[in-house]
Design a protein around this motif. Structure first.
Motif, mmCIF file in Angstrom:
data_model
loop_
_atom_site.group_PDB
_atom_site.id
_atom_site.type_symbol
_atom_site.label_atom_id
_atom_site.label_comp_id
_atom_site.label_asym_id
_atom_site.label_seq_id
_atom_site.Cartn_x
_atom_site.Cartn_y
_atom_site.Cartn_z
ATOM 1 N N GLY A 46 -14.468 4.345 -6.357
ATOM 2 C CA GLY A 46 -15.647 3.601 -5.955
ATOM 3 C C GLY A 46 -15.566 3.015 -4.562
ATOM 4 N N THR A 47 -14.365 2.991 -3.983
ATOM 5 C CA THR A 47 -14.234 2.407 -2.645
ATOM 6 C C THR A 47 -13.603 3.426 -1.698
ATOM 7 O OG1 THR A 47 -12.000 1.543 -3.002
ATOM 8 C CG2 THR A 47 -13.816 0.115 -3.681
ATOM 9 N N ASP A 48 -13.866 3.231 -0.393
ATOM 10 C CA ASP A 48 -13.273 4.124 0.610
ATOM 11 C C ASP A 48 -11.759 4.085 0.533
ATOM 12 O OD1 ASP A 48 -15.737 4.839 1.470
ATOM 13 O OD2 ASP A 48 -15.761 3.509 3.231
ATOM 14 N N HIS A 49 -11.238 2.861 0.294
ATOM 15 C CA HIS A 49 -9.780 2.718 0.217
ATOM 16 C C HIS A 49 -9.204 3.590 -0.901
ATOM 17 C CE1 HIS A 49 -5.900 0.635 0.591
ATOM 18 N NE2 HIS A 49 -5.839 0.880 -0.702
ATOM 19 N N MET A 50 -9.804 3.512 -2.089
ATOM 20 C CA MET A 50 -9.296 4.297 -3.215
ATOM 21 C C MET A 50 -9.482 5.790 -2.964
ATOM 22 S SD MET A 50 -7.729 2.497 -5.381
ATOM 23 C CE MET A 50 -7.626 3.268 -6.972
ATOM 24 N N ARG A 51 -10.604 6.144 -2.360
ATOM 25 C CA ARG A 51 -10.856 7.562 -2.097
ATOM 26 C C ARG A 51 -9.813 8.117 -1.145
ATOM 27 N NH1 ARG A 51 -16.075 7.264 -2.975
ATOM 28 N NH2 ARG A 51 -16.351 6.181 -1.011
ATOM 29 N N TYR A 179 5.821 -8.530 -3.054
ATOM 30 C CA TYR A 179 4.446 -8.937 -3.328
ATOM 31 C C TYR A 179 3.439 -7.864 -2.888
ATOM 32 C CZ TYR A 179 0.380 -12.026 -3.702
ATOM 33 O OH TYR A 179 -0.830 -12.588 -4.045
ATOM 34 N N GLY A 180 3.523 -7.484 -1.618
ATOM 35 C CA GLY A 180 2.606 -6.476 -1.081
ATOM 36 C C GLY A 180 2.841 -5.105 -1.703
ATOM 37 N N ARG A 181 4.109 -4.816 -1.959
ATOM 38 C CA ARG A 181 4.431 -3.527 -2.588
ATOM 39 C C ARG A 181 3.748 -3.426 -3.937
ATOM 40 N NH1 ARG A 181 9.062 -0.931 -0.059
ATOM 41 N NH2 ARG A 181 8.409 0.719 -1.468
ATOM 42 N N ASN A 182 3.763 -4.528 -4.683
ATOM 43 C CA ASN A 182 3.164 -4.519 -6.015
ATOM 44 C C ASN A 182 1.651 -4.298 -5.934
ATOM 45 O OD1 ASN A 182 2.053 -6.779 -8.392
ATOM 46 N ND2 ASN A 182 3.124 -4.932 -9.000
ATOM 47 N N LEU A 183 1.007 -4.907 -4.940
ATOM 48 C CA LEU A 183 -0.437 -4.694 -4.791
ATOM 49 C C LEU A 183 -0.735 -3.220 -4.538
ATOM 50 C CD1 LEU A 183 -1.606 -7.763 -2.662
ATOM 51 C CD2 LEU A 183 -1.789 -7.426 -5.140
ATOM 52 N N ALA A 184 0.081 -2.605 -3.669
ATOM 53 C CA ALA A 184 -0.113 -1.186 -3.373
ATOM 54 C C ALA A 184 0.206 -0.325 -4.602
ATOM 55 C CB ALA A 184 0.757 -0.777 -2.189
ATOM 56 N N ASP A 185 1.291 -0.671 -5.310
ATOM 57 C CA ASP A 185 1.668 0.109 -6.501
ATOM 58 C C ASP A 185 0.608 -0.029 -7.589
ATOM 59 O OD1 ASP A 185 3.972 0.738 -5.161
ATOM 60 O OD2 ASP A 185 5.243 -0.669 -6.282
ATOM 61 N N ARG A 186 -0.002 -1.215 -7.652
ATOM 62 C CA ARG A 186 -1.047 -1.403 -8.648
ATOM 63 C C ARG A 186 -2.253 -0.523 -8.334
ATOM 64 N NH1 ARG A 186 -5.323 -3.597 -10.877
ATOM 65 N NH2 ARG A 186 -5.026 -4.454 -12.960
ATOM 66 N N ASN A 187 -2.589 -0.406 -7.053
ATOM 67 C CA ASN A 187 -3.684 0.482 -6.672
ATOM 68 C C ASN A 187 -3.359 1.928 -7.046
ATOM 69 O OD1 ASN A 187 -5.326 -1.507 -5.721
ATOM 70 N ND2 ASN A 187 -5.179 -0.939 -3.555
ATOM 71 N N MET A 188 -2.121 2.309 -6.807
ATOM 72 C CA MET A 188 -1.704 3.674 -7.161
ATOM 73 C C MET A 188 -1.818 3.886 -8.670
ATOM 74 S SD MET A 188 -0.696 6.408 -5.743
ATOM 75 C CE MET A 188 -0.805 7.760 -6.919
HETATM 76 C C1 LIG Z 1 -6.132 -1.926 -3.152
HETATM 77 O O1 LIG Z 1 -7.450 -1.376 -3.237
HETATM 78 C C2 LIG Z 1 -8.483 -2.225 -2.797
HETATM 79 C C3 LIG Z 1 -9.830 -1.548 -2.938
HETATM 80 O O2 LIG Z 1 -9.887 -0.549 -3.860
HETATM 81 C C4 LIG Z 1 -8.277 -2.605 -1.369
HETATM 82 O O3 LIG Z 1 -9.257 -3.506 -0.969
HETATM 83 C C5 LIG Z 1 -6.892 -3.243 -1.193
HETATM 84 O O4 LIG Z 1 -6.683 -3.493 0.179
HETATM 85 C C6 LIG Z 1 -5.827 -2.318 -1.720
HETATM 86 N N1 LIG Z 1 -4.532 -2.984 -1.597
HETATM 87 C C7 LIG Z 1 -3.472 -2.377 -1.079
HETATM 88 C C8 LIG Z 1 -2.263 -3.204 -0.953
HETATM 89 O O5 LIG Z 1 -3.462 -1.217 -0.729
#
Ligand SMILES: *[C@@H]1O[C@H](CO)[C@@H](O)[C@H](O)[C@H]1NC(C)=O
Length: 206
Positions: A46-51, A179-188
């Motif tokens: 749904g978001t550019d980041h996820m895409r 902390y930041g690694r976990n945010l990225a891993d959670r997105n993955m």
């Molecule tokens: C995780 O994804 C969201 C949007 O889908 C984005 O805003 C956020 O920056 C992402 N976080 C990381 C750490 O990549």
């Protein structure tokens, strides 16, 4: 003896009726969809980041041109993304081990790191199952694989739970390298979950 034959016939008739009834059920069961990586990413993100995370994951630069045009069962994308997630988990676990040697990390933060990695251990167990995901979508051959679809859901929910265990533990330590690694891993992990949804509630065949 004739009695035995009759009852055998009755059983056979009953079995055939059960199979026919089962056939009705399987006919309503959508097959595992096939699509290009691009289509899968657009369908679930749904978001550019996820895409863009999805594209980087499913279409590594080295193989992008050749791979982009091919259609695959989406289970292939789930397992590919799950392998990337497992690598990311391993890298975070390695980063955590590095912090064990740093005298600058206070005891309470060390404990938070330990608990965080407990979450990763949990997530990795489920993610390893998604890396070898197998859901039959061949209605003609084996019907609707409802049990396998249920397992896929349990697996990605377990992965997300594991990431959340870590996130809760690190909440008070935003400066932690984990902390930041976990945010990225959670997105993955979320990407794997979104792709997994394609087999759990497949779009009607077009
Ligand atoms: C995780 O994804 C969201 C949007 O889908 C984005 O805003 C956020 O920056 C992402 N976080 C990381 C750490 O990549």
């Amino acid at each position: 003896m004739p009695k035995a034959i009759i009852s055998l016939t009755a059983v056979t008739v009953a079995l055939l009726a059960a199979v026919a009834g089962g056939g009705d059920t399987t006919a309503r069961c959508a097959p595992v969809p096939s699509m290009t990586a691009e289509e899968a990413c657009s369908a679930v993100c749904g978001t550019d980041h996820m895409r863009s995370l999805c594209h980087r994951t499913l279409l590594p630069p080295r193989r992008r041109v050749a791979a982009a045009a091919r259609r695959h069962a989406v289970t292939r994308y789930i397992s590919a993304a799950a392998r990337v997630a497992l690598d990311a988990y391993a890298a975070t676990a390695a980063a955590k081990r590095v912090t064990e040697y740093s005298a600058a990390v206070p005891a309470d933060e060390r404990t938070a790191h330990e608990r965080c990695i407990d979450g990763y251990d949990l997530a990795a167990r489920f993610m390893a199952r998604l890396a070898v995901v197998s859901v039959s979508g061949d209605v003609a051959r084996s019907g609707c694989d409802a049990a396998a679809r249920r397992r896929v859901r349990e697996d990605f929910e377990g992965c997300l739970d594991g990431m959340d265990v870590c996130r809760r533990r690190l909440f008070g330590y935003p400066a932690s390298p984990l902390y930041g690694r976990n945010l990225a891993d959670r997105n993955m992990t979320l990407l794997v979950a979104l792709l997994s949804n394609l087999v759990i509630s497949p779009a009607p065949a077009t």
